[in-house]
Design an enzyme around this catalytic site. Structure first.
Site, PDB file in Angstrom:
ATOM      1  N   GLU A  81       0.854  -1.172   0.013  1.00  0.00           N
ATOM      2  CA  GLU A  81      -0.040  -0.038   0.210  1.00  0.00           C
ATOM      3  C   GLU A  81       1.074   1.320   0.060  1.00  0.00           C
ATOM      4  O   GLU A  81       0.490   2.474   0.336  1.00  0.00           O
ATOM      5  CB  GLU A  81      -0.994   0.167   1.108  1.00  0.00           C
ATOM      6  CG  GLU A  81      -0.389  -0.075   2.480  1.00  0.00           C
ATOM      7  CD  GLU A  81      -1.423  -0.019   3.562  1.00  0.00           C
ATOM      8  OE1 GLU A  81      -2.360   1.001   3.880  1.00  0.00           O
ATOM      9  OE2 GLU A  81      -1.351  -0.833   4.531  1.00  0.00           O
ATOM     10  N   CYS A 113      -3.251  -3.345   4.361  1.00  0.00           N
ATOM     11  CA  CYS A 113      -2.316  -4.601   4.810  1.00  0.00           C
ATOM     12  C   CYS A 113      -2.720  -5.881   4.577  1.00  0.00           C
ATOM     13  O   CYS A 113      -2.135  -7.015   4.995  1.00  0.00           O
ATOM     14  CB  CYS A 113      -2.325  -4.488   6.473  1.00  0.00           C
ATOM     15  SG  CYS A 113      -1.860  -2.571   6.885  1.00  0.00           S
ATOM     16  N   SER A 203     -10.107   2.436  14.467  1.00  0.00           N
ATOM     17  CA  SER A 203      -9.240   1.457  13.373  1.00  0.00           C
ATOM     18  C   SER A 203      -9.030   0.244  14.510  1.00  0.00           C
ATOM     19  O   SER A 203      -9.153  -1.001  14.102  1.00  0.00           O
ATOM     20  CB  SER A 203      -8.095   2.012  12.730  1.00  0.00           C
ATOM     21  OG  SER A 203      -6.992   2.138  13.632  1.00  0.00           O
ATOM     22  N   HIS A 235      -1.533  -9.760  12.236  1.00  0.00           N
ATOM     23  CA  HIS A 235      -1.238  -8.564  11.839  1.00  0.00           C
ATOM     24  C   HIS A 235      -0.934  -7.581  12.960  1.00  0.00           C
ATOM     25  O   HIS A 235      -1.445  -7.572  13.905  1.00  0.00           O
ATOM     26  CB  HIS A 235      -2.492  -7.921  10.904  1.00  0.00           C
ATOM     27  CG  HIS A 235      -1.837  -6.555  10.596  1.00  0.00           C
ATOM     28  ND1 HIS A 235      -0.710  -6.068   9.994  1.00  0.00           N
ATOM     29  CD2 HIS A 235      -2.807  -5.262  10.781  1.00  0.00           C
ATOM     30  CE1 HIS A 235      -0.621  -4.785   9.694  1.00  0.00           C
ATOM     31  NE2 HIS A 235      -1.982  -4.247  10.106  1.00  0.00           N
ATOM     32  N   LYS A 244      -3.772  -7.546  22.733  1.00  0.00           N
ATOM     33  CA  LYS A 244      -5.181  -7.414  22.664  1.00  0.00           C
ATOM     34  C   LYS A 244      -6.009  -8.477  21.964  1.00  0.00           C
ATOM     35  O   LYS A 244      -7.009  -9.034  22.422  1.00  0.00           O
ATOM     36  CB  LYS A 244      -5.668  -5.987  22.343  1.00  0.00           C
ATOM     37  CG  LYS A 244      -5.162  -4.782  23.346  1.00  0.00           C
ATOM     38  CD  LYS A 244      -5.829  -3.677  22.980  1.00  0.00           C
ATOM     39  CE  LYS A 244      -5.303  -2.613  24.071  1.00  0.00           C
ATOM     40  NZ  LYS A 244      -5.870  -1.067  24.054  1.00  0.00           N
TER      41      LYS A 244
END
Ligand code: CAA
Length: 396
Positions: A81, A113, A203, A235, A244
């Site tokens: 990207e 991504c 996000s 990712h 998390k």
């Protein structure tokens, strides 16, 4: 019996320079623990003007390919990207630089991504129909959010190259997978902007919600649960989000000792990402490489759950099974590469950040005497631009 297809070789290239995240905190008047503990980041890779996604991608692939491989590659797919051209695919430059046999297809693929994960899936489909072919999948990105922005501490740069073929030596890509698409504006980069526009907290929420809903669907579709997996890779825009993520999968009635085993393995998956930063399309695969090279508790046959997320958003949960003897096809000295990098001061980082390619009237710009080329450890660099054409040089 169905043929096994997957990752036969994996390579990684990064620029020579890094910034210590604590120096960034100092320069931005932030408490260093916000970045060190709050994001779990320690360093970020920084690119000079002589590196781009082509030089990094070709350098990552050059580390792993031998002459025989170059004869068998029938397709090169670059996920990115942070491309260098709206028209010509970076894979075409890379095809030339690596001297891949001519009768190949070379393309670039984009969905933030997520791109390299789509590339892996296409590679697998291709090899199912062309059993003796290899596909080169490259994930190459330079993540730049801008000086003094909330995302600045999550920048990074690097490229992962993977050779995909049948009977792979490292990991088989299994058939079970679930994707999800959501039309959301969490992170995007309009054509007129050098930097992405980010709704940061939104996000991270979307990343986690896409994970749990996709994994729930996966469990339902394939009648599987946590016990089918030995480890997970995520990712990693920043390592804390991965923490998390693993915690969100381990919630509810999971025994403490099982939780701890997953968490211990998780920490081996962030060793490299902590020192490189976000490399967008390559981040998930850098986390895989980090697990494979740093975890002592993985063995042949183990199943690794893989979570790929691209803002916008498309995500996928899929899985790999480790091949017999996979450790023999990895490195155990990669940390030396990290330790051999040059540390930048905040001033040097800012100067590197703002250095732009300045073309003369004919569209020329020459870096051949640049100290960045002399200092590079990578196989390829951007040497010059001639009449608006990028010219790369093999230096190693
Ligand atoms: N000591 C310890 N921890 C501290 C601290 C201190 N002194 N000060 C703050 N923290 C903690 C905070 O509590 C927080 O942790 P938790 O979320 O666990 O509570 C963490 O440090 C970060 O603090 P903030 O949330 O206040 O930080 P911020 O708002 O300035 O920036 C960010 C965080 C929004 C993630 C920002 O870095 C950003 O915008 N990054 C880019 C976007 C991104 O990476 N998104 C990820 C999902 S999108 C995706 O996956 C695609 C992609 O690659 C981009």
């Amino acid at each position: 019996e169905k043929i096994k297809i997957g990752i036969d070789k994996i390579g990684f290239a990064m620029p020579k320079y890094f910034l210590d995240i604590r120096d960034l905190a100092l320069g931005r008047n932030e408490n260093e623990n916000k970045f060190v503990k709050g994001l779990m980041q320690s360093e970020m890779s920084i690119t000079p003007v002589t590196e781009d996604i082509v030089s990094l991608g070709a350098s990552a692939a050059e580390q792993i390919l031998d002459e025989e491989d170059k004869k068998n590659v029938e397709m090169i797919i670059v996920g990115t990207e942070s491309s260098i051209d709206q028209s010509k695919a970076s894979a075409v430059f890379i095809h030339h630089l690596l001297d891949i046999q001519p009768f190949a297809r070379s393309i670039e693929i984009k969905e933030a991504c997520y791109g390299a994960t789509a590339a892996l899936s296409f590679a697998k489909n291709y090899i199912e129909k062309n059993e003796n072919a290899s596909v080169l999948v490259i994930a190459s990105d330079i993540a730049k959010y801008g000086i003094n922005t909330p995302g600045e501490s999550t920048q990074g740069a690097g490229s992962i190259a993977m050779l995909i073929k049948k009977d792979p030596k490292i990991a088989v890509i299994n058939d079970e997978n679930v994707c999800q698409t959501r039309d959301i504006m969490d992170f995007w980069r309009p054509n007129y902007s050098d930097f992405p526009i980010v709704d940061g907290h939104f996000s991270t929420k979307q990343y986690l919600d896409c994970l749990t809903t996709t994994f729930d669907e996966y469990k339902k579709r394939y009648s599987q649960d946590l016990s089918n997996f030995s480890a997970f890779c995520f990712h990693l825009p920043f390592p804390k989000l991965g923490l998390k993520a693993i915690n969100s999968l381990l919630e509810k009635n999971v025994e403490k000792n099982i939780k701890n085993i997953f968490l211990e393995k998780f920490h081996t998956s962030i060793v490299y990402g902590k020192r490189v930063g976000n490399i967008y399309t390559g981040s998930l695969y850098l986390s895989l490489l980090s697990s494979l090279e740093n975890c002592d508790n993985l063995k042949a046959g183990d199943k690794i759950g893989m979570y790929s997320y691209g803002s916008g958003a498309v995500c996928e949960f899929f899985n790999l099974s480790l091949a017999e003897g996979f450790k023999n096809h990895l490195r155990n000295d990669r940390l030396n590469d990290f330790n051999n990098r040059k540390q930048l001061s905040i001033e040097e980082y800012e100067a590197m950040f703002f250095e732009k390619i300045i073309l003369d009237k004919e569209g020329n710009c020459d870096f051949s005497n640049s100290k960045f080329i002399q200092e590079s450890d990578n196989a390829f660099v951007l040497e010059k631009i001639e009449n608006h054409k990028r010219i790369y040089k093999k230096i190693k």
